[in-house]
Design an enzyme around this catalytic site. Structure first.
Site, PDB file in Angstrom:
ATOM      1  CG  HIS A   1      16.197 -50.395 110.455  1.00  0.00           C
ATOM      2  ND1 HIS A   1      15.953 -50.500 112.053  1.00  0.00           N
ATOM      3  CD2 HIS A   1      15.386 -51.378 110.132  1.00  0.00           C
ATOM      4  CE1 HIS A   1      15.301 -51.395 112.384  1.00  0.00           C
ATOM      5  NE2 HIS A   1      14.760 -51.843 111.172  1.00  0.00           N
TER       6      HIS A   1
HETATM    7  C1  UD1 Z   1      15.212 -55.698 107.683  1.00  0.00           C
HETATM    8  C2  UD1 Z   1      13.817 -56.270 108.095  1.00  0.00           C
HETATM    9  C3  UD1 Z   1      13.373 -55.138 109.235  1.00  0.00           C
HETATM   10  C4  UD1 Z   1      14.199 -55.422 110.403  1.00  0.00           C
HETATM   11  C5  UD1 Z   1      15.561 -55.274 109.836  1.00  0.00           C
HETATM   12  C6  UD1 Z   1      16.594 -55.319 111.243  1.00  0.00           C
HETATM   13  C7  UD1 Z   1      12.377 -56.440 106.146  1.00  0.00           C
HETATM   14  C8  UD1 Z   1      11.386 -55.927 105.140  1.00  0.00           C
HETATM   15  N1  UD1 Z   1      12.923 -55.680 106.992  1.00  0.00           N
HETATM   16  O1  UD1 Z   1      15.325 -54.248 107.220  1.00  0.00           O
HETATM   17  O2  UD1 Z   1      12.159 -55.703 109.612  1.00  0.00           O
HETATM   18  O3  UD1 Z   1      13.945 -54.681 111.460  1.00  0.00           O
HETATM   19  O4  UD1 Z   1      16.170 -55.919 108.797  1.00  0.00           O
HETATM   20  O5  UD1 Z   1      17.947 -54.753 110.457  1.00  0.00           O
HETATM   21  O6  UD1 Z   1      12.763 -57.751 105.927  1.00  0.00           O
HETATM   22  N2  UD1 Z   1      22.489 -54.207 103.997  1.00  0.00           N
HETATM   23  C9  UD1 Z   1      23.917 -54.410 103.894  1.00  0.00           C
HETATM   24  N3  UD1 Z   1      24.546 -55.115 104.845  1.00  0.00           N
HETATM   25  C10 UD1 Z   1      23.824 -55.825 105.664  1.00  0.00           C
HETATM   26  C11 UD1 Z   1      22.446 -55.889 105.810  1.00  0.00           C
HETATM   27  C12 UD1 Z   1      21.892 -55.070 104.896  1.00  0.00           C
HETATM   28  O7  UD1 Z   1      24.807 -53.603 103.370  1.00  0.00           O
HETATM   29  O8  UD1 Z   1      24.272 -56.998 106.238  1.00  0.00           O
HETATM   30  C13 UD1 Z   1      21.955 -53.223 103.266  1.00  0.00           C
HETATM   31  C14 UD1 Z   1      21.148 -53.942 102.142  1.00  0.00           C
HETATM   32  O9  UD1 Z   1      22.010 -54.206 101.128  1.00  0.00           O
HETATM   33  C15 UD1 Z   1      20.014 -53.053 101.797  1.00  0.00           C
HETATM   34  C16 UD1 Z   1      19.955 -52.274 103.018  1.00  0.00           C
HETATM   35  O10 UD1 Z   1      20.983 -52.527 103.891  1.00  0.00           O
HETATM   36  O11 UD1 Z   1      20.211 -52.224 100.696  1.00  0.00           O
HETATM   37  C17 UD1 Z   1      18.666 -52.738 103.882  1.00  0.00           C
HETATM   38  O12 UD1 Z   1      18.674 -54.192 104.091  1.00  0.00           O
HETATM   39  P1  UD1 Z   1      17.436 -55.044 103.921  1.00  0.00           P
HETATM   40  O13 UD1 Z   1      17.828 -56.228 104.555  1.00  0.00           O
HETATM   41  O14 UD1 Z   1      16.520 -54.704 102.954  1.00  0.00           O
HETATM   42  O15 UD1 Z   1      16.265 -54.474 105.092  1.00  0.00           O
HETATM   43  P2  UD1 Z   1      16.401 -53.603 106.618  1.00  0.00           P
HETATM   44  O16 UD1 Z   1      16.536 -52.400 106.492  1.00  0.00           O
HETATM   45  O17 UD1 Z   1      17.872 -54.292 107.249  1.00  0.00           O
END
Ligand code: UD1
Length: 352
Positions: A203
Protein backbone atom coordinates in the site's frame (compact mmCIF):
# COMPACT_ATOMS: atom_id res chain seq x y z
CA UNK A 1 -4.51 9.26 35.77
CA UNK A 2 -6.27 10.01 32.51
CA UNK A 3 -4.85 8.75 29.23
CA UNK A 4 -6.14 9.92 25.88
CA UNK A 5 -5.29 7.36 23.20
CA UNK A 6 -5.39 8.36 19.56
CA UNK A 7 -5.80 5.83 16.79
CA UNK A 8 -6.93 6.06 13.19
CA UNK A 9 -5.33 3.51 10.89
CA UNK A 10 -5.43 -0.26 10.81
CA UNK A 11 -2.04 -1.02 12.43
CA UNK A 12 -2.90 1.31 15.30
CA UNK A 13 -6.01 -0.67 16.23
CA UNK A 14 -3.81 -3.73 16.63
CA UNK A 15 -1.33 -1.88 18.85
CA UNK A 16 -3.97 -0.11 20.94
CA UNK A 17 -5.79 -3.40 21.56
CA UNK A 18 -3.13 -4.86 23.80
CA UNK A 19 -2.41 -1.58 25.61
CA UNK A 20 -6.13 -1.14 26.21
CA UNK A 21 -6.40 -4.64 27.68
CA UNK A 22 -3.53 -3.77 30.01
CA UNK A 23 -4.92 -0.36 31.04
CA UNK A 24 -8.28 -1.93 31.88
CA UNK A 25 -6.60 -3.89 34.70
CA UNK A 26 -6.14 -0.68 36.71
CA UNK A 27 -8.92 1.20 38.47
CA UNK A 28 -6.77 4.29 38.84
CA UNK A 29 -6.42 4.86 35.09
CA UNK A 30 -9.14 6.30 32.92
CA UNK A 31 -8.66 5.87 29.19
CA UNK A 32 -10.43 7.97 26.58
CA UNK A 33 -10.07 6.57 23.07
CA UNK A 34 -10.29 8.78 19.99
CA UNK A 35 -10.58 7.26 16.50
CA UNK A 36 -9.74 9.92 13.93
CA UNK A 37 -11.64 8.06 11.21
CA UNK A 38 -8.61 7.84 8.91
CA UNK A 39 -9.53 4.22 8.13
CA UNK A 40 -13.28 3.81 7.94
CA UNK A 41 -14.24 0.75 5.88
CA UNK A 42 -15.54 -1.99 8.13
CA UNK A 43 -12.82 -4.38 6.93
CA UNK A 44 -10.11 -1.76 7.64
CA UNK A 45 -11.51 -0.63 10.99
CA UNK A 46 -14.70 -1.97 12.62
CA UNK A 47 -13.82 -5.64 12.29
CA UNK A 48 -10.55 -5.11 14.19
CA UNK A 49 -12.42 -3.77 17.20
CA UNK A 50 -14.57 -6.91 17.16
CA UNK A 51 -11.90 -9.57 16.74
CA UNK A 52 -9.46 -7.91 19.12
CA UNK A 53 -12.12 -7.39 21.83
CA UNK A 54 -11.71 -3.63 21.92
CA UNK A 55 -14.26 -1.24 23.23
CA UNK A 56 -15.96 1.27 20.98
CA UNK A 57 -13.93 4.51 20.76
CA UNK A 58 -15.28 7.36 22.86
CA UNK A 59 -14.97 9.71 19.89
CA UNK A 60 -14.88 9.10 16.15
CA UNK A 61 -13.86 12.18 14.19
CA UNK A 62 -14.74 10.79 10.76
CA UNK A 63 -11.78 12.49 9.09
CA UNK A 64 -10.37 10.61 6.10
CA UNK A 65 -9.54 10.55 2.45
CA UNK A 66 -8.35 14.14 1.92
CA UNK A 67 -4.81 15.25 1.06
CA UNK A 68 -2.28 14.70 3.82
CA UNK A 69 -2.21 18.37 4.83
CA UNK A 70 -5.95 18.69 4.94
CA UNK A 71 -6.40 15.41 6.79
CA UNK A 72 -3.75 16.25 9.37
CA UNK A 73 -4.98 19.83 9.77
CA UNK A 74 -8.60 18.80 10.35
CA UNK A 75 -7.45 16.22 12.87
CA UNK A 76 -5.42 18.81 14.80
CA UNK A 77 -8.45 21.10 15.02
CA UNK A 78 -10.77 18.40 16.32
CA UNK A 79 -8.23 16.71 18.60
CA UNK A 80 -7.42 20.02 20.26
CA UNK A 81 -11.09 20.50 21.16
CA UNK A 82 -11.26 17.04 22.71
CA UNK A 83 -8.00 17.52 24.62
CA UNK A 84 -9.25 20.82 26.06
CA UNK A 85 -12.48 19.12 27.13
CA UNK A 86 -11.00 15.90 28.49
CA UNK A 87 -7.84 17.36 30.10
CA UNK A 88 -5.77 14.17 29.90
CA UNK A 89 -2.51 13.78 31.81
CA UNK A 90 -0.94 12.13 28.83
CA UNK A 91 -1.72 11.55 25.17
CA UNK A 92 -0.82 8.10 23.89
CA UNK A 93 0.19 7.83 20.24
CA UNK A 94 1.12 4.88 18.07
CA UNK A 95 3.39 4.48 15.08
CA UNK A 96 3.70 6.87 12.20
CA UNK A 97 0.41 7.80 10.59
CA UNK A 98 -1.15 11.20 9.99
CA UNK A 99 -3.30 10.53 13.07
CA UNK A 100 -0.10 10.14 15.14
CA UNK A 101 1.34 13.44 13.94
CA UNK A 102 -1.92 15.34 14.42
CA UNK A 103 -2.18 14.06 18.00
CA UNK A 104 1.41 15.03 18.72
CA UNK A 105 1.01 18.59 17.45
CA UNK A 106 -2.31 19.18 19.21
CA UNK A 107 -0.98 17.85 22.54
CA UNK A 108 2.30 19.72 22.31
CA UNK A 109 0.57 23.07 21.76
CA UNK A 110 -1.56 22.42 24.86
CA UNK A 111 1.51 21.34 26.84
CA UNK A 112 0.06 17.90 27.50
CA UNK A 113 2.59 15.10 27.95
CA UNK A 114 3.05 12.88 24.92
CA UNK A 115 3.83 9.16 24.95
CA UNK A 116 4.89 7.58 21.66
CA UNK A 117 4.64 3.85 21.23
CA UNK A 118 7.04 2.57 18.55
CA UNK A 119 9.43 5.48 18.87
CA UNK A 120 12.85 5.68 17.26
CA UNK A 121 12.17 4.02 13.93
CA UNK A 122 13.98 5.56 10.99
CA UNK A 123 14.08 4.67 7.31
CA UNK A 124 14.59 5.92 3.79
CA UNK A 125 13.13 7.52 1.78
CA UNK A 126 13.14 10.51 4.13
CA UNK A 127 10.26 12.10 2.28
CA UNK A 128 7.80 9.27 2.80
CA UNK A 129 4.87 10.58 4.86
CA UNK A 130 5.39 8.04 7.63
CA UNK A 131 8.98 9.17 8.16
CA UNK A 132 7.98 12.81 8.57
CA UNK A 133 5.27 11.76 11.00
CA UNK A 134 7.54 9.67 13.19
CA UNK A 135 10.52 12.05 13.26
CA UNK A 136 8.38 15.00 14.33
CA UNK A 137 6.41 12.96 16.84
CA UNK A 138 9.60 11.64 18.47
CA UNK A 139 11.05 15.14 18.65
CA UNK A 140 8.17 16.44 20.78
CA UNK A 141 7.38 13.32 22.83
CA UNK A 142 8.02 13.02 26.58
CA UNK A 143 7.90 9.23 26.75
CA UNK A 144 9.46 7.32 23.89
CA UNK A 145 8.74 3.60 23.99
CA UNK A 146 10.89 1.64 21.58
CA UNK A 147 10.24 -1.82 20.19
CA UNK A 148 13.91 -2.73 19.85
CA UNK A 149 17.39 -1.62 20.86
CA UNK A 150 17.86 -0.05 17.48
CA UNK A 151 15.13 2.46 18.31
CA UNK A 152 17.10 3.57 21.38
CA UNK A 153 20.25 3.88 19.28
CA UNK A 154 18.54 5.92 16.57
CA UNK A 155 17.12 8.36 19.11
CA UNK A 156 20.47 8.70 20.83
CA UNK A 157 22.13 9.61 17.54
CA UNK A 158 19.65 12.47 17.24
CA UNK A 159 20.37 13.64 20.78
CA UNK A 160 17.17 12.22 22.29
CA UNK A 161 17.97 10.27 25.46
CA UNK A 162 15.60 11.52 28.10
CA UNK A 163 12.31 9.64 28.42
CA UNK A 164 13.46 6.79 26.18
CA UNK A 165 12.46 3.26 27.28
CA UNK A 166 13.09 -0.01 25.49
CA UNK A 167 9.88 -1.85 26.26
CA UNK A 168 9.68 -4.29 23.35
CA UNK A 169 7.04 -4.43 20.67
CA UNK A 170 3.33 -4.30 21.50
CA UNK A 171 2.66 -6.10 18.21
CA UNK A 172 4.56 -9.08 19.57
CA UNK A 173 2.43 -8.96 22.74
CA UNK A 174 -0.81 -9.06 20.80
CA UNK A 175 0.51 -11.77 18.48
CA UNK A 176 1.20 -14.03 21.47
CA UNK A 177 -2.06 -13.17 23.17
CA UNK A 178 -4.23 -13.80 20.09
CA UNK A 179 -2.38 -16.84 18.77
CA UNK A 180 -4.88 -19.34 20.19
CA UNK A 181 -7.61 -17.51 18.28
CA UNK A 182 -5.95 -17.30 14.86
CA UNK A 183 -8.46 -18.10 12.17
CA UNK A 184 -7.50 -20.69 9.54
CA UNK A 185 -10.85 -20.84 7.75
CA UNK A 186 -9.57 -19.07 4.63
CA UNK A 187 -7.26 -22.02 3.92
CA UNK A 188 -10.24 -24.12 2.92
CA UNK A 189 -12.26 -21.32 1.41
CA UNK A 190 -9.41 -20.29 -0.92
CA UNK A 191 -8.33 -23.89 -1.50
CA UNK A 192 -4.83 -23.39 -0.07
CA UNK A 193 -2.34 -25.96 1.13
CA UNK A 194 0.18 -25.39 3.89
CA UNK A 195 3.51 -23.94 2.65
CA UNK A 196 2.20 -23.80 -0.91
CA UNK A 197 1.18 -20.19 -1.17
CA UNK A 198 2.50 -16.69 -0.66
CA UNK A 199 0.72 -13.77 0.96
CA UNK A 200 1.25 -10.32 -0.39
CA UNK A 201 0.24 -6.92 1.00
CA UNK A 202 1.13 -3.56 -0.53
CA UNK A 203 0.00 0.00 0.00
CA UNK A 204 2.98 2.43 0.22
CA UNK A 205 2.65 5.60 -1.78
CA UNK A 206 6.04 5.12 -3.45
CA UNK A 207 4.98 1.69 -4.73
CA UNK A 208 1.38 2.19 -5.73
CA UNK A 209 1.02 5.84 -6.75
CA UNK A 210 3.41 5.60 -9.70
CA UNK A 211 1.93 3.90 -12.76
CA UNK A 212 5.18 2.47 -14.15
CA UNK A 213 6.44 1.21 -10.83
CA UNK A 214 3.16 -0.41 -9.90
CA UNK A 215 3.06 -2.10 -13.31
CA UNK A 216 6.59 -3.49 -12.86
CA UNK A 217 5.77 -4.79 -9.38
CA UNK A 218 2.62 -6.51 -10.57
CA UNK A 219 4.44 -8.04 -13.54
CA UNK A 220 6.97 -9.56 -11.16
CA UNK A 221 4.30 -10.86 -8.81
CA UNK A 222 2.42 -12.24 -11.79
CA UNK A 223 5.55 -14.21 -12.64
CA UNK A 224 5.67 -15.58 -9.09
CA UNK A 225 2.01 -16.51 -9.39
CA UNK A 226 2.79 -18.77 -12.38
CA UNK A 227 4.71 -21.02 -9.97
CA UNK A 228 3.02 -20.67 -6.61
CA UNK A 229 -0.33 -19.29 -5.50
CA UNK A 230 -0.25 -15.67 -4.36
CA UNK A 231 -2.99 -14.42 -2.04
CA UNK A 232 -3.34 -10.65 -2.07
CA UNK A 233 -5.67 -8.97 0.44
CA UNK A 234 -5.85 -5.66 -1.33
CA UNK A 235 -5.62 -2.30 0.41
CA UNK A 236 -8.21 0.25 -0.80
CA UNK A 237 -5.50 2.64 -1.92
CA UNK A 238 -3.85 -0.05 -4.10
CA UNK A 239 -7.16 -1.19 -5.55
CA UNK A 240 -7.96 2.37 -6.52
CA UNK A 241 -4.61 2.81 -8.31
CA UNK A 242 -4.80 -0.50 -10.19
CA UNK A 243 -8.17 0.58 -11.59
CA UNK A 244 -7.00 4.11 -12.34
CA UNK A 245 -3.91 2.89 -14.23
CA UNK A 246 -5.81 0.09 -16.00
CA UNK A 247 -3.57 -2.67 -14.63
CA UNK A 248 -6.37 -5.17 -13.88
CA UNK A 249 -4.97 -7.76 -16.32
CA UNK A 250 -1.84 -8.11 -14.23
CA UNK A 251 -3.71 -9.38 -11.20
CA UNK A 252 -5.77 -12.02 -12.99
CA UNK A 253 -3.51 -14.88 -11.88
CA UNK A 254 -3.31 -13.59 -8.33
CA UNK A 255 -5.90 -14.49 -5.70
CA UNK A 256 -7.07 -10.98 -4.90
CA UNK A 257 -9.34 -10.70 -1.87
CA UNK A 258 -10.75 -7.85 0.20
CA UNK A 259 -8.76 -6.79 3.29
CA UNK A 260 -9.03 -9.46 5.99
CA UNK A 261 -9.10 -9.15 9.76
CA UNK A 262 -6.13 -9.66 12.08
CA UNK A 263 -7.00 -13.22 13.11
CA UNK A 264 -7.52 -14.31 9.50
CA UNK A 265 -4.29 -12.71 8.30
CA UNK A 266 -2.26 -14.24 11.12
CA UNK A 267 -3.89 -17.64 10.46
CA UNK A 268 -2.89 -17.50 6.79
CA UNK A 269 0.57 -16.23 7.69
CA UNK A 270 1.22 -19.20 9.95
CA UNK A 271 0.41 -21.53 7.05
CA UNK A 272 2.05 -19.70 4.13
CA UNK A 273 5.47 -20.25 2.60
CA UNK A 274 6.59 -16.63 2.49
CA UNK A 275 5.37 -13.07 2.57
CA UNK A 276 5.75 -10.24 0.07
CA UNK A 277 5.00 -6.87 1.62
CA UNK A 278 5.75 -3.19 1.98
CA UNK A 279 4.05 -2.94 5.35
CA UNK A 280 6.14 -2.05 8.37
CA UNK A 281 4.10 -4.09 10.78
CA UNK A 282 3.46 -7.10 8.60
CA UNK A 283 7.14 -7.77 7.82
CA UNK A 284 7.60 -8.23 11.54
CA UNK A 285 4.45 -10.29 12.03
CA UNK A 286 5.76 -12.65 9.34
CA UNK A 287 8.86 -13.12 11.50
CA UNK A 288 6.74 -13.72 14.63
CA UNK A 289 5.01 -16.48 12.65
CA UNK A 290 8.37 -17.91 11.60
CA UNK A 291 8.04 -16.83 7.96
CA UNK A 292 10.45 -14.88 5.81
CA UNK A 293 9.43 -11.70 4.05
CA UNK A 294 10.51 -10.10 0.80
CA UNK A 295 10.05 -6.38 1.30
CA UNK A 296 9.36 -4.07 -1.63
CA UNK A 297 11.16 -1.07 -0.15
CA UNK A 298 14.54 0.61 -0.51
CA UNK A 299 14.97 0.49 3.26
CA UNK A 300 13.22 -0.73 6.38
CA UNK A 301 12.96 0.50 9.93
CA UNK A 302 13.08 -3.12 11.15
CA UNK A 303 16.72 -3.59 10.18
CA UNK A 304 17.36 -6.29 12.77
CA UNK A 305 15.58 -8.71 10.45
CA UNK A 306 17.27 -7.63 7.22
CA UNK A 307 20.69 -7.61 8.92
CA UNK A 308 20.07 -11.26 9.79
CA UNK A 309 19.04 -11.92 6.19
CA UNK A 310 15.74 -13.22 7.55
CA UNK A 311 13.89 -10.54 5.63
CA UNK A 312 15.18 -9.14 2.39
CA UNK A 313 14.68 -5.83 0.64
CA UNK A 314 13.94 -5.73 -3.06
CA UNK A 315 13.32 -3.20 -5.79
CA UNK A 316 10.49 -3.58 -8.29
CA UNK A 317 12.62 -5.55 -10.77
CA UNK A 318 13.87 -8.36 -8.55
CA UNK A 319 10.83 -9.51 -6.63
CA UNK A 320 10.60 -12.84 -8.47
CA UNK A 321 14.27 -13.74 -7.89
CA UNK A 322 14.12 -12.80 -4.24
CA UNK A 323 10.95 -14.77 -3.61
CA UNK A 324 12.30 -17.86 -5.37
CA UNK A 325 15.61 -17.72 -3.53
CA UNK A 326 15.42 -20.14 -0.61
CA UNK A 327 17.58 -18.52 2.01
CA UNK A 328 18.72 -20.78 4.83
CA UNK A 329 18.72 -18.61 7.95
CA UNK A 330 18.47 -19.64 11.60
CA UNK A 331 15.51 -18.24 13.50
CA UNK A 332 16.50 -15.96 16.34
CA UNK A 333 13.84 -15.35 18.98
CA UNK A 334 12.85 -12.35 21.06
CA UNK A 335 14.41 -9.55 19.05
CA UNK A 336 11.36 -7.47 19.85
CA UNK A 337 11.11 -8.07 23.58
CA UNK A 338 9.47 -10.67 25.76
CA UNK A 339 5.80 -10.11 25.00
CA UNK A 340 5.36 -7.76 27.94
CA UNK A 341 5.72 -4.41 26.20
CA UNK A 342 2.21 -3.18 27.01
CA UNK A 343 2.68 -4.10 30.67
CA UNK A 344 5.92 -2.11 30.79
CA UNK A 345 4.43 0.91 29.01
CA UNK A 346 1.46 1.14 31.36
CA UNK A 347 3.66 0.60 34.39
CA UNK A 348 6.04 3.43 33.34
CA UNK A 349 3.13 5.80 32.75
CA UNK A 350 1.61 4.95 36.14
CA UNK A 351 4.89 5.53 37.96
CA UNK A 352 5.30 8.93 36.36
C1 UD1 B 1 -1.98 4.70 6.27
C2 UD1 B 1 -0.69 5.20 6.94
C3 UD1 B 1 0.39 4.13 6.83
C4 UD1 B 1 -0.09 2.79 7.33
C5 UD1 B 1 -1.36 2.43 6.58
C6 UD1 B 1 -1.92 1.10 7.01
C7 UD1 B 1 -0.31 7.63 6.80
C8 UD1 B 1 0.46 8.70 6.13
N1 UD1 B 1 -0.18 6.39 6.29
O1 UD1 B 1 -1.73 4.61 4.87
O2 UD1 B 1 1.52 4.53 7.59
O3 UD1 B 1 0.90 1.82 7.10
O4 UD1 B 1 -2.33 3.45 6.81
O5 UD1 B 1 -2.97 0.71 6.16
O6 UD1 B 1 -1.01 7.91 7.73
N2 UD1 B 1 -9.25 4.18 2.22
C9 UD1 B 1 -10.48 3.58 2.06
N3 UD1 B 1 -11.00 2.93 3.13
C10 UD1 B 1 -10.38 2.85 4.33
C11 UD1 B 1 -9.11 3.44 4.46
C12 UD1 B 1 -8.57 4.10 3.39
O7 UD1 B 1 -11.09 3.62 1.01
O8 UD1 B 1 -10.93 2.26 5.26
C13 UD1 B 1 -8.68 4.95 1.10
C14 UD1 B 1 -8.60 6.41 1.50
O9 UD1 B 1 -9.76 7.09 1.23
C15 UD1 B 1 -7.43 6.90 0.70
C16 UD1 B 1 -6.55 5.67 0.59
O10 UD1 B 1 -7.35 4.55 0.89
O11 UD1 B 1 -7.82 7.30 -0.59
C17 UD1 B 1 -5.34 5.76 1.47
O12 UD1 B 1 -5.71 5.91 2.83
P1 UD1 B 1 -4.83 6.75 3.86
O13 UD1 B 1 -5.42 6.61 5.21
O14 UD1 B 1 -4.58 8.09 3.33
O15 UD1 B 1 -3.40 6.09 3.85
P2 UD1 B 1 -2.92 4.57 3.81
O16 UD1 B 1 -2.32 4.32 2.48
O17 UD1 B 1 -3.98 3.65 4.30
Amino acid sequence: MKILSIIGARPQFVKEAIVQHEISKYDDIEEVVVHTGQHYDNNMSGVFFQVLNMRKPDYNLGISGASHGEMTGKMIIELEKIMIKEKPDVVLLYGDTNSTLAGAIAASKLKIKIAHVEAGLRQEPKDMPEETNRVITDRISDYLFTASNLGVKNLKSEGIEEGVYFTGDVMYDIFLKMKPKFNYSLMKKLNLEENKFIIMTMHRDFNVDNNEKLEKILMQVNKVAQEIKVVFPIHPRTKKRINEFGLEDLIKNIIVIEPIDYLQLMGLTERCLKVITDSGGYQKEAYFAGKKAVIIMPDTSWRELTDLNWNILTDENNIYDNVMNNREVDYIENIYGDGKAAQKIVSILRKN
